[in-house]
Scaffold this active site. Structure first.
Site, PDB file in Angstrom:
ATOM      1  N   GLU A 173       0.634  -1.178   0.134  1.00 36.10           N
ATOM      2  CA  GLU A 173      -0.025   0.043   0.285  1.00 36.10           C
ATOM      3  C   GLU A 173       0.893   1.368  -0.102  1.00 36.10           C
ATOM      4  OE1 GLU A 173      -2.790  -0.399   3.308  1.00 36.10           O
ATOM      5  OE2 GLU A 173      -3.380  -2.444   2.553  1.00 36.10           O
ATOM      6  N   ASN A 218       2.094  -5.099  -3.181  1.00 32.70           N
ATOM      7  CA  ASN A 218       0.383  -5.248  -2.808  1.00 32.70           C
ATOM      8  C   ASN A 218      -0.185  -4.021  -2.504  1.00 32.70           C
ATOM      9  OD1 ASN A 218      -1.519  -7.715  -2.229  1.00 32.70           O
ATOM     10  ND2 ASN A 218      -1.025  -6.884  -0.083  1.00 32.70           N
ATOM     11  N   HIS A 258     -10.372  -6.149  -2.024  1.00 30.79           N
ATOM     12  CA  HIS A 258     -11.534  -6.070  -0.749  1.00 30.79           C
ATOM     13  C   HIS A 258     -12.595  -5.138  -1.551  1.00 30.79           C
ATOM     14  CE1 HIS A 258      -9.195  -7.199   2.538  1.00 30.79           C
ATOM     15  NE2 HIS A 258      -8.094  -6.519   2.021  1.00 30.79           N
ATOM     16  N   GLU A 287      -6.137 -10.778  -1.383  1.00 32.45           N
ATOM     17  CA  GLU A 287      -7.116 -10.317  -0.083  1.00 32.45           C
ATOM     18  C   GLU A 287      -8.505 -10.483  -0.557  1.00 32.45           C
ATOM     19  OE1 GLU A 287      -5.666  -7.275   2.258  1.00 32.45           O
ATOM     20  OE2 GLU A 287      -3.268  -7.636   1.832  1.00 32.45           O
ATOM     21  N   ASP A 289     -12.085 -10.228  -0.360  1.00 35.81           N
ATOM     22  CA  ASP A 289     -13.642 -10.453   0.199  1.00 35.81           C
ATOM     23  C   ASP A 289     -14.424  -9.379  -0.314  1.00 35.81           C
ATOM     24  OD1 ASP A 289     -12.722  -8.129   1.306  1.00 35.81           O
ATOM     25  OD2 ASP A 289     -12.192  -8.950   3.712  1.00 35.81           O
TER      26      ASP A 289
HETATM   27  O1  G3I Z   1      -6.865  -7.522  19.565  1.00 31.94           O
HETATM   28  C1  G3I Z   1      -7.123  -5.983  19.828  1.00 31.94           C
HETATM   29  C2  G3I Z   1      -8.443  -6.213  20.557  1.00 31.94           C
HETATM   30  O2  G3I Z   1      -7.953  -6.616  22.056  1.00 31.94           O
HETATM   31  C3  G3I Z   1      -8.897  -4.655  21.057  1.00 31.94           C
HETATM   32  O3  G3I Z   1      -9.848  -4.678  21.865  1.00 31.94           O
HETATM   33  C4  G3I Z   1      -9.220  -4.089  19.664  1.00 31.94           C
HETATM   34  C5  G3I Z   1      -9.564  -2.715  19.820  1.00 31.94           C
HETATM   35  O4  G3I Z   1      -9.524  -2.018  18.521  1.00 31.94           O
HETATM   36  O5  G3I Z   1      -8.119  -4.286  18.730  1.00 31.94           O
HETATM   37  C6  G3I Z   1      -7.598  -5.512  18.563  1.00 31.94           C
HETATM   38  O6  G3I Z   1      -6.688  -5.556  17.460  1.00 31.94           O
HETATM   39  C7  G3I Z   1      -7.051  -5.336  16.364  1.00 31.94           C
HETATM   40  C8  G3I Z   1      -6.929  -6.490  15.360  1.00 31.94           C
HETATM   41  O7  G3I Z   1      -7.007  -6.119  14.015  1.00 31.94           O
HETATM   42  C9  G3I Z   1      -7.862  -7.572  15.787  1.00 31.94           C
HETATM   43  O8  G3I Z   1      -9.028  -7.100  15.417  1.00 31.94           O
HETATM   44  C10 G3I Z   1      -6.138  -4.225  15.603  1.00 31.94           C
HETATM   45  O9  G3I Z   1      -6.372  -3.031  16.534  1.00 31.94           O
HETATM   46  C11 G3I Z   1      -6.257  -3.952  14.427  1.00 31.94           C
HETATM   47  O10 G3I Z   1      -5.200  -2.942  14.044  1.00 31.94           O
HETATM   48  C12 G3I Z   1      -5.965  -5.233  13.723  1.00 31.94           C
HETATM   49  O11 G3I Z   1      -6.366  -5.096  12.252  1.00 31.94           O
HETATM   50  C13 G3I Z   1      -5.739  -5.630  11.287  1.00 31.94           C
HETATM   51  C14 G3I Z   1      -5.221  -4.855  10.203  1.00 31.94           C
HETATM   52  O12 G3I Z   1      -4.970  -5.407   9.193  1.00 31.94           O
HETATM   53  C15 G3I Z   1      -3.877  -4.233  10.768  1.00 31.94           C
HETATM   54  O13 G3I Z   1      -3.110  -5.002  11.194  1.00 31.94           O
HETATM   55  C16 G3I Z   1      -7.137  -6.729  10.518  1.00 31.94           C
HETATM   56  O14 G3I Z   1      -7.383  -7.751  11.457  1.00 31.94           O
HETATM   57  C17 G3I Z   1      -6.459  -7.278   9.150  1.00 31.94           C
HETATM   58  O15 G3I Z   1      -7.456  -8.047   8.661  1.00 31.94           O
HETATM   59  C18 G3I Z   1      -6.017  -5.986   8.296  1.00 31.94           C
HETATM   60  O16 G3I Z   1      -5.903  -6.717   7.274  1.00 31.94           O
HETATM   61  C19 G3I Z   1      -5.134  -5.681   6.208  1.00 31.94           C
HETATM   62  C20 G3I Z   1      -4.024  -6.259   5.319  1.00 31.94           C
HETATM   63  O17 G3I Z   1      -2.822  -6.611   6.243  1.00 31.94           O
HETATM   64  C21 G3I Z   1      -3.599  -5.147   4.155  1.00 31.94           C
HETATM   65  N1  G3I Z   1      -4.740  -5.022   3.490  1.00 31.94           N
HETATM   66  C22 G3I Z   1      -6.116  -4.515   3.988  1.00 31.94           C
HETATM   67  C23 G3I Z   1      -6.447  -5.575   5.084  1.00 31.94           C
HETATM   68  C24 G3I Z   1      -7.588  -5.072   5.740  1.00 31.94           C
HETATM   69  O18 G3I Z   1      -7.560  -3.861   6.606  1.00 31.94           O
END
Ligand code: G3I
Length: 381
Positions: A173, A218, A258, A287, A289
């Site tokens: 990105e 990506n 997405h 990715e 969905d």
């Molecule tokens: O686990 C904590 C939880 O304890 C807390 O209560 C909550 C509050 O916001 O946050 C939780 O963590 C989050 C985690 O996802 C689990 O839901 C993080 O804040 C959040 O940043 C994290 O988001 C992930 C994101 O990337 C950043 O790493 C998403 O799951 C994941 O699907 C997303 O994936 C991205 C790809 O890497 C790149 N392309 C887009 C894609 C979707 O955004």
């Protein structure tokens, strides 16, 4: 002839997993005999991976780390449906780097073992991104030490997994046309510290650490038939074209996919894939969905709308020669869409092939249908 480029890593590791044969322009799998019998389980024909493999496609999904660690039903579902997996979070900086000096591979290695036990390939996601940086990053990384941090990180991570990764999302990105630069580059910390050269730096470090993984750029927002996506496609193409000109090692472009009802996808994306192929790059769907948060109605109506997007989108990319299809999760039980794209009615997302009870929905049939509309793979073992 042996085809060492499409599903494949770049060298000897590839022989452990999949060997492809190109015959009359079609690409097939002829793999099972090269994997240790104890770990190889040919995907069941009525699974995402099985239907895909029968038609020369490598298909799989992102895996949610906590789900993998605690949910046996989820593990069984992923093992049955995926031929390639990618960590949803566990290979990102924030997860791998508890402190500036240390690396913690516990969760990422759990995914690697799971993949190995089930005879799956693994995508690496990701080595350089402006998000999911550790909390210490802001107070620690500066213009003076950023190059060292970036290259040390990539060296440590790629050598840790070397020979076991199908493809790395090296830079994720890096384009955001809205930031107003002529080259479309995102105003990320990496750009501010190092200038545009950070992208080549990252790819070169990745190649030095793992000679075999396919190195991928990506990005998202390049799929739709609208002016915003068209501008972003142009910027991504400009980036990869100039990388190729400079001799930067890059093998593939990842089209995140997405998708969203009611967006439409068509000729712009077709041209983008063709242009990537002309540059000698593969194109992966990395990715996939479908966000249905604005579709009112029952689950049945929503599922139909989502499945239509899966069908038409997959028909399009597959007809353009995309041969790697990865969904961002396999079940709504662990979909980022539920938390990060919540519906106004509070109901769960329905954007993946299996619902939150791990039951197949229309999107599952849509995926299998698109794979099966392709010719049978002539060289299937
Ligand atoms: O686990 C904590 C939880 O304890 C807390 O209560 C909550 C509050 O916001 O946050 C939780 O963590 C989050 C985690 O996802 C689990 O839901 C993080 O804040 C959040 O940043 C994290 O988001 C992930 C994101 O990337 C950043 O790493 C998403 O799951 C994941 O699907 C997303 O994936 C991205 C790809 O890497 C790149 N392309 C887009 C894609 C979707 O955004």
């Amino acid at each position: 002839m042996l085809y060492d480029g499409c599903f494949m890593t770049r060298g000897s590791f590839s022989r452990r997993q999949f060997v492809l044969k190109a015959a009359n322009g079609a690409i097939g799998l002829a793999a099972a005999q090269l994997l240790p019998r104890t770990v190889w389980a040919a995907p069941e024909p009525n699974s995402v991976a099985g239907a895909a493999a029968a038609h020369g496609i490598l298909a799989g999904c992102a895996v949610n780390g906590p789900g993998l660690a605690t949910d046996a039903d989820f593990r069984r579902l992923v093992a049955a449906q995926a031929a390639i997996v990618v960590a949803e979070r566990e290979m990102k900086w924030r997860d791998l780097r508890p402190t500036p000096e240390t690396f913690d591979y516990t969760a990422a290695d759990r995914l690697m073992s799971f993949a190995q036990q089930n005879g799956m390939l693994v995508r690496g996601h990701n080595l350089c991104w402006h998000e999911a940086l550790p909390v210490w990053f802001e107070a620690t990384v500066t213009r003076d030490n950023a190059a060292q941090f970036l290259t040390d990180h990539i060296h440590n991570v790629t050598t840790h997994f070397a020979g076991r990764i199908h493809s790395w999302d090296v830079v994720n990105e890096a384009i955001n046309v809205g930031d107003g630069r002529r080259d479309g580059l995102r105003n990320s910390p990496w750009l501010r510290f190092l200038g545009p050269g950070y992208i080549d730096m990252a790819f070169r470090a990745a190649r030095a650490g793992d000679a075999h993984a396919l190195l991928t750029y990506n990005d998202y927002g390049i799929e739709a038939d609208d002016a915003k996506a068209a501008r972003k496609r142009d910027a991504v193409l400009h980036l990869i074209k100039t990388m190729k000109k400079r001799g930067t090692p890059i093998d593939a472009v990842g089209i995140q996919s997405h998708l969203r009802v009611p967006e439409t996808y068509g000729s712009g994306l077709r041209r983008f894939i063709r242009d990537a192929h002309k540059l000698g790059l593969q194109a992966f769907v990395t990715e996939l969905d479908v966000d249905d948060s604005h579709v009112p109605g029952s689950f049945a109506e929503r599922d139909r709308a989502v499945a239509e997007v899966y069908s038409s989108y997959l028909d399009l990319v597959l007809s353009e020669g995309v041969r790697v299809i990865v969904t961002w999760g396999i079940t709504d039980r662990y979909s980022w869409l539920t938390n990060q794209h919540p519906r106004p009615d509070g109901k769960p997302a329905r954007g993946l092939p299996f619902d939150d009870n791990l039951q197949p929905v229309d999107a599952f049939n849509a995926m299998l249908g698109s794979f099966r509309r392709l010719p049978e793979s002539p060289s299937r073992a």
